[in-house]
Design an enzyme around this catalytic site. Structure first.
Site, PDB file in Angstrom:
ATOM      1  CG  HIS A 201      -5.632  -4.276  -2.638  1.00 18.97           C
ATOM      2  ND1 HIS A 201      -6.566  -5.104  -2.907  1.00 18.97           N
ATOM      3  CD2 HIS A 201      -5.599  -3.371  -3.526  1.00 18.97           C
ATOM      4  CE1 HIS A 201      -7.169  -4.860  -3.965  1.00 18.97           C
ATOM      5  NE2 HIS A 201      -6.950  -3.730  -4.487  1.00 18.97           N
ATOM      6  CD  GLU A 446     -12.674  -3.096 -10.415  1.00 15.79           C
ATOM      7  OE1 GLU A 446     -11.396  -3.350 -10.242  1.00 15.79           O
ATOM      8  OE2 GLU A 446     -13.170  -2.217  -9.796  1.00 15.79           O
ATOM      9  CG  ASP A 470     -10.794  -6.693  -8.524  1.00 12.56           C
ATOM     10  OD1 ASP A 470     -10.412  -7.591  -7.893  1.00 12.56           O
ATOM     11  OD2 ASP A 470     -10.789  -5.296  -8.073  1.00 12.56           O
ATOM     12  CB  CYS A 517      -5.981   1.838 -13.494  1.00  7.15           C
ATOM     13  SG  CYS A 517      -7.605   1.471 -12.849  1.00  7.15           S
TER      14      CYS A 517
HETATM   15  C1  PEP Z   1      -7.754  -3.464 -10.376  1.00  2.00           C
HETATM   16  O1  PEP Z   1      -8.648  -4.229 -10.061  1.00  2.00           O
HETATM   17  O2  PEP Z   1      -6.976  -3.750 -11.435  1.00  2.00           O
HETATM   18  C2  PEP Z   1      -7.619  -2.032  -9.895  1.00  2.00           C
HETATM   19  C3  PEP Z   1      -6.834  -1.228 -10.355  1.00  2.00           C
HETATM   20  O3  PEP Z   1      -8.089  -2.020  -8.763  1.00  2.00           O
HETATM   21  P1  PEP Z   1      -7.685  -2.413  -7.195  1.00  2.00           P
HETATM   22  O4  PEP Z   1      -6.451  -3.327  -7.594  1.00  2.00           O
HETATM   23  O5  PEP Z   1      -7.530  -1.533  -6.133  1.00  2.00           O
HETATM   24  O6  PEP Z   1      -8.846  -3.589  -6.899  1.00  2.00           O
HETATM   25 MG    MG Z   2     -10.073  -3.377  -8.701  1.00  2.00          MG
END
Ligand code: PEP
Ligand code: MG
Length: 585
Positions: A201, A446, A470, A517
């Site tokens: 992140h 995910e 994920d 996303c």
């Molecule tokens: C993902 O897992 O692709 C996602 C968009 O959520 P995050 O990156 O916040 O876990």
């Molecule tokens: Mg995620």
């Protein structure tokens, strides 16, 4: 002597500047450059804070009970001596005057240097004074926190001739995602960290700031010294320390080429995202804070596809945000998008996004990525979850809102979540507060189990959003934040491609909207592949949107879909590489 360090590229572009080694203690303070004409006032601000601490120490000593152990008084004397030492007085003042650092930044910079020196001392008694210094600095910082802050100067940029104020590049062992977010309005031109993976992140936030960054640059914070000149080659994940004049020149050239490219891309802002064969593609924005909505709009996003609400909850030592605070944040995002849809994901806390940013229950979990995170945590804290759901529902009275649920894998989790949403609606009914009764609720896909359970998801949920970050982590059993296995984190692994393609195909077949996303959606190298799989909704950081649009407008989906059919039949790496080439042929 120049030398290069290799890491993982996470945010494109070139940054050139002086290294600023950032200790964990310094992550909490603000960093900004003080306006030239306020430098004396900033020095005065620091002096007053030190004077206040001195007065505090005198009072403490005066009020010591008669029977207090002798060491207590001696300890306060030591603190008073430290307070007056040049290292905490004259030296930070020099940093303010010469570098224009704000008082907090100047002070923590000196603290960090002292800490390093102390670590090298053999004498145990002296080494223990380290804690005293930290305590004195903490006291000064506390006073500064209560003192009015002088207006920060605008963020400077490094002139191509290198004559302007040099850029500052942060070098740290690790930076938590919430700390990274605080850097949004600071003076830093780039980030280098020892730890981290491509879709950690922290890396995601760096990308959203559109600042060159390299993570997983092992030992960078030890090998690079304060004030070293460094270059980050964000495309290659390369950090060049103490570059020669020729290398500097080459990178300055690249910097200006990139600036030109960015400018050229601006022409696409108002152009619809339509493929060569006439298909309309929705390009949406991922945001971390309501105020990012402005960037989403100016990049031409047609809505927010992922609002990571957890950033509202992180790095708050005391209380979590209450219903009203959340409601205002969500409403702000909704209103800022002027009627365009805003997809707000319920809190996705845990793994590399612990609540307070530094050590809490989540970090002591045996295996945080597989532990109590995202919807699992929300369902284990129904009071907290209901509060968030009410806030989200209330925001839906001000514009189109969709609710997105992270990390679902079990039918029971879907049932409980939908029940709680109904309960939150009833609670608002009782209070007579308006919301959108038909609000759409979607699931993040995910976890591989969710893909295998697609018929159930398609039946119960209004839309799907594939979280490839994920999905890759859980399919390949690779911790996305761990640089030791980062080379195995592969979005093009055939198993990953099968899962994504299947989700898109089945959702399209069922007429259920589906988006991606995860970071793949914002990577222009993946756009054709995803289009060929049938994807029509992409959500990414605003900074990535125009480059993806450029790919979209040159794509022919019918042709890409044939190429993807071939790709999905490849299991051997060589065959796959050859088939992938067809996408750009
Ligand atoms: C993902 O897992 O692709 C996602 C968009 O959520 P995050 O990156 O916040 O876990
Ligand atoms: Mg995620």
């Amino acid at each position: 002597m120049p030398f290069a360090l290799h890491g993982i590229p996470v945010s494109r572009g070139v940054a050139i500047g002086r290294a600023h080694i950032l200790a964990p203690a310094a992550l909490d303070v603000s960093h900004y450059l003080v306006d030239e004409d306020r430098l004396e006032a900033e020095v005065e601000r620091l002096r007053s804070a030190r004077a206040a601490v001195r007065a505090e120490l005198i009072t403490l000593k005066r009020d010591l009970p008669r029977d207090a152990p002798e060491e207590m008084g001696a300890f306060l004397d030591v603190h008073a001596m430290i307070l007056d030492d040049e290292a905490l007085s004259r030296e930070p003042e020099t940093l303010i005057l010469q570098r224009r650092y704000n008082a907090e930044w100047a002070l923590t910079t000196r603290l960090e240097e002292l800490m390093r020196q102390f670590d090298e001392i053999e004498d145990e008694y002296l080494r223990e004074r380290k804690a005293d210094i930290e305590q004195v600095v903490e006291r000064i910082l506390k006073v500064l926190a209560g003192a009015p802050v002088l207006a920060p100067a605008p963020v400077p940029t490094l002139a191509p001739d290198g004559e302007a104020t040099p850029g500052v590049i942060v070098v740290a062992h690790d930076i938590g995602p919430a700390d990274m977010l605080q850097f949004k309005h600071t003076v830093f031109h780039g980030f280098v960290t020892d730890l981290g993976g491509r879709t950690s992140h922290t890396a995601i936030v760096a990308r959203s700031l559109d600042i060159p960054a390299a993570v997983g640059v092992k030992n960078a914070s030890e090998l690079i010294r304060q004030d070293d000149w460094i270059i980050i080659d964000g495309d290659a994940g390369l950090v060049i320390v103490d570059p020669s004049a020729i290398i500097l020149e080459e990178y300055r050239h690249r910097q200006s080429e990139r600036a030109l490219e960015k400018k050229r891309l601006q022409r696409l802002r108002h152009m619809p995202a339509v493929t060569l064969d006439g298909l309309e593609i929705e390009l949406l924005a991922n945001i971390e804070m309501a105020e990012d909505a402005g960037a989403a709009l100016s990049a031409g996003a047609v809505g927010v596809g992922l609002f990571r609400s957890e950033f509202l909850f992180m790095n708050r030592r005391d209380e979590l945000p209450d219903e009203d605070e959340q409601f205002h944040a969500y409403r702000n995002a909704v209103e800022a998008m002027h009627g365009l849809p805003v997809t707000i994901r319920t809190i996705d806390i845990g793994a590399d996004k612990p609540l307070d940013g530094r050590g809490d229950d989540f970090e002591t979990a045996l295996n945080p990525a597989l532990g109590l995170r995202a919807i699992r945590w929300s369902l284990s804290e129904p009071g907290m979850f209901l509060t968030q759901l009410r806030a989200l529902l209330r925001a839906s009275a001000f514009g189109p809102v969709r609710i997105l649920i992270p990390m679902l894998a079990h039918a029971g989790e879907i049932d409980q979540t939908l029940d709680l949403i109904e309960q939150a609606k009833r609670q608002l009914d009782e209070r007579g507060l308006p919301y959108d009764p038909g609000i759409k609720v979607g699931a993040m896909i995910e976890i591989p189990a969710a893909v295998l359970l697609l018929p159930l998801f398609l039946k119960r949920m209004d839309f799907l959003s594939i979280g490839t970050n994920d999905l890759i982590q859980y399919t390949l059993a690779i911790d996305r934040a761990d640089n030791a296995v980062a080379h195995l984190y592969d979005p093009l692994h055939p198993a990953v491609l099968q899962l994504i393609a299947r989700t898109i195909r089945e959702a399209n077949h069922a007429g259920v909207p589906v988006a991606v996303c995860g970071e793949m959606a914002g990577d222009p190298a993946m756009t054709r592949l995803l289009l060929g799989m049938g994807l029509r909704e992409f959500s990414m950081h605003p900074a990535q949107l125009l480059r993806v649009k450029q790919e979209v407008i040159h794509a022919d989906c019918e042709r890409l879909s044939k190429a993807v059919d071939q790709i999905l039949n490849c299991y051997e790496p060589d065959e796959l590489t050859a088939a992938l080439k067809q996408l750009t042929a």
